[in-house]
Design a protein around this motif. Sequence first.
Motif, PDB file in Angstrom:
ATOM      1  N   GLU A 116       0.830  -1.201   0.000  1.00 23.69           N
ATOM      2  CA  GLU A 116       0.000   0.000   0.000  1.00 23.69           C
ATOM      3  C   GLU A 116       0.867   1.254   0.000  1.00 23.69           C
ATOM      4  O   GLU A 116       0.514   2.260  -0.619  1.00 23.69           O
ATOM      5  CB  GLU A 116      -0.931   0.002   1.207  1.00 23.69           C
ATOM      6  CG  GLU A 116      -1.972  -1.106   1.163  1.00 23.69           C
ATOM      7  CD  GLU A 116      -2.919  -1.025   2.343  1.00 23.69           C
ATOM      8  OE1 GLU A 116      -2.755  -0.093   3.167  1.00 23.69           O
ATOM      9  OE2 GLU A 116      -3.808  -1.882   2.439  1.00 23.69           O
ATOM     10  N   GLN A 117       1.968   1.194   0.702  1.00 25.75           N
ATOM     11  CA  GLN A 117       2.846   2.366   0.791  1.00 25.75           C
ATOM     12  C   GLN A 117       4.295   1.918   0.930  1.00 25.75           C
ATOM     13  O   GLN A 117       4.640   1.213   1.878  1.00 25.75           O
ATOM     14  CB  GLN A 117       2.459   3.230   2.002  1.00 25.75           C
ATOM     15  CG  GLN A 117       3.349   4.450   2.192  1.00 25.75           C
ATOM     16  CD  GLN A 117       3.274   5.391   0.997  1.00 25.75           C
ATOM     17  OE1 GLN A 117       2.180   5.772   0.585  1.00 25.75           O
ATOM     18  NE2 GLN A 117       4.419   5.773   0.457  1.00 25.75           N
ATOM     19  N   PRO A 118       5.151   2.283   0.005  1.00 28.32           N
ATOM     20  CA  PRO A 118       6.570   1.921   0.131  1.00 28.32           C
ATOM     21  C   PRO A 118       7.203   2.653   1.315  1.00 28.32           C
ATOM     22  O   PRO A 118       6.624   3.590   1.867  1.00 28.32           O
ATOM     23  CB  PRO A 118       7.181   2.404  -1.192  1.00 28.32           C
ATOM     24  CG  PRO A 118       6.018   2.629  -2.107  1.00 28.32           C
ATOM     25  CD  PRO A 118       4.867   3.005  -1.231  1.00 28.32           C
ATOM     26  N   PRO A 119       8.400   2.253   1.714  1.00 23.84           N
ATOM     27  CA  PRO A 119       9.099   2.983   2.788  1.00 23.84           C
ATOM     28  C   PRO A 119       9.518   4.365   2.291  1.00 23.84           C
ATOM     29  O   PRO A 119       9.376   4.702   1.107  1.00 23.84           O
ATOM     30  CB  PRO A 119      10.323   2.096   3.062  1.00 23.84           C
ATOM     31  CG  PRO A 119      10.544   1.359   1.780  1.00 23.84           C
ATOM     32  CD  PRO A 119       9.180   1.120   1.213  1.00 23.84           C
ATOM     33  N   GLY A 120      10.023   5.154   3.187  1.00 23.67           N
ATOM     34  CA  GLY A 120      10.504   6.477   2.809  1.00 23.67           C
ATOM     35  C   GLY A 120       9.380   7.496   2.722  1.00 23.67           C
ATOM     36  O   GLY A 120       8.266   7.283   3.198  1.00 23.67           O
ATOM     37  N   ARG A 121       9.698   8.612   2.104  1.00 21.25           N
ATOM     38  CA  ARG A 121       8.728   9.696   1.948  1.00 21.25           C
ATOM     39  C   ARG A 121       8.067   9.593   0.587  1.00 21.25           C
ATOM     40  O   ARG A 121       8.738   9.389  -0.422  1.00 21.25           O
ATOM     41  CB  ARG A 121       9.456  11.038   2.089  1.00 21.25           C
ATOM     42  CG  ARG A 121      10.123  11.246   3.443  1.00 21.25           C
ATOM     43  CD  ARG A 121      11.277  12.239   3.352  1.00 21.25           C
ATOM     44  NE  ARG A 121      10.890  13.462   2.642  1.00 21.25           N
ATOM     45  CZ  ARG A 121      11.751  14.284   2.069  1.00 21.25           C
ATOM     46  NH1 ARG A 121      13.048  14.007   2.087  1.00 21.25           N
ATOM     47  NH2 ARG A 121      11.328  15.375   1.460  1.00 21.25           N
ATOM     48  N   PRO A 122       6.735   9.721   0.528  1.00 24.40           N
ATOM     49  CA  PRO A 122       6.052   9.616  -0.758  1.00 24.40           C
ATOM     50  C   PRO A 122       6.287  10.844  -1.620  1.00 24.40           C
ATOM     51  O   PRO A 122       6.441  11.962  -1.117  1.00 24.40           O
ATOM     52  CB  PRO A 122       4.579   9.493  -0.360  1.00 24.40           C
ATOM     53  CG  PRO A 122       4.480  10.180   0.952  1.00 24.40           C
ATOM     54  CD  PRO A 122       5.793   9.927   1.653  1.00 24.40           C
ATOM     55  N   ALA A 123       6.299  10.625  -2.938  1.00 26.99           N
ATOM     56  CA  ALA A 123       6.389  11.751  -3.864  1.00 26.99           C
ATOM     57  C   ALA A 123       5.042  12.465  -3.918  1.00 26.99           C
ATOM     58  O   ALA A 123       4.016  11.920  -3.505  1.00 26.99           O
ATOM     59  CB  ALA A 123       6.768  11.247  -5.247  1.00 26.99           C
ATOM     60  N   ILE A 124       5.042  13.695  -4.421  1.00 24.38           N
ATOM     61  CA  ILE A 124       3.790  14.462  -4.512  1.00 24.38           C
ATOM     62  C   ILE A 124       2.787  13.748  -5.410  1.00 24.38           C
ATOM     63  O   ILE A 124       1.598  13.671  -5.106  1.00 24.38           O
ATOM     64  CB  ILE A 124       4.082  15.880  -5.048  1.00 24.38           C
ATOM     65  CG1 ILE A 124       4.981  16.639  -4.070  1.00 24.38           C
ATOM     66  CG2 ILE A 124       2.780  16.646  -5.276  1.00 24.38           C
ATOM     67  CD1 ILE A 124       5.415  17.999  -4.583  1.00 24.38           C
ATOM     68  N   GLU A 125       3.270  13.166  -6.518  1.00 21.37           N
ATOM     69  CA  GLU A 125       2.401  12.415  -7.422  1.00 21.37           C
ATOM     70  C   GLU A 125       3.040  11.064  -7.728  1.00 21.37           C
ATOM     71  O   GLU A 125       4.266  10.926  -7.723  1.00 21.37           O
ATOM     72  CB  GLU A 125       2.185  13.182  -8.734  1.00 21.37           C
ATOM     73  CG  GLU A 125       1.416  14.482  -8.567  1.00 21.37           C
ATOM     74  CD  GLU A 125       1.169  15.155  -9.903  1.00 21.37           C
ATOM     75  OE1 GLU A 125       1.599  14.594 -10.945  1.00 21.37           O
ATOM     76  OE2 GLU A 125       0.570  16.240  -9.918  1.00 21.37           O
TER      77      GLU A 125
END
Length: 261
Positions: A116-125
């Motif tokens: 659902e969500q990779p590690p780290g900080r998500p990109a804006i898009e």
Amino acid sequence: MTGSDNSPSFRLAYVPGATPAKWVRIWNERLPDIPLTLVDVPAARVAEVLREGAADAGLVRLPVDRTYFSAIPLYTETTVVVVPKDHAVAAVDEVTAEDLADEIVFHPLDDTLGWEQPPGRPAIERPATTADAIELVAAGVGVLLVPQSLARLHHRRDLTYRPVTDVPQSSVALAWPEEATTDLVEQFIGIVRGRTVNSTRGRPLPETQGKGGTARRSGRAASGTKGGGRKPAPGKRGGAQPGRGGRPGTGRGKGGGRRAG
């Protein structure tokens, strides 16, 4: 069989990163009169292609709908992080998800790792495709986690990749609609499973019959009755000689990994 009765053919779909070449080569050797056509399909569409009958079987990424498809798992890929060659990650052999906590990690819409969500900080898009995400990595905007085969597929001289030890991995399988298990599908299953031409599973191939099979069996039988019954020379005990037929050695090989990239 697929195609007309007079001109059968076999269509194999495969997702990006899958490598069917070995099995295609064996198919062409065993069934030279039945063409195998490769169908390159995005991972997100391969199930649809198989349901529509546009391919007879496919190399897919798991999971698949097991109420509709039969599937034979083939292998599981290492997940890697793709980074610029001058990135700090390039200086180590492998990393963990925690090591990427401060990185912008792209999560393309065609992601194959299923989280659902990779590690780290998500990109804006979210990038539309893995190829788009690779371009952003090359621009120094962030990093990308993918199966190793996709990192190789999108190889660039200015990028490298390293294994990530504690994240989801992608498994590749041979899949086909269970109700469409044709003779040709069975033949390809046999090839993938490593069955020989003379395997008792499935139908024997006409072109393999009468080409020395009987002679080879007779030769083995003859060698077994003549050579196998020879008496030991006087003064020598029968059985395995030291270092020849005894127990295999117990020496250990040296392990070690190679740096990727």
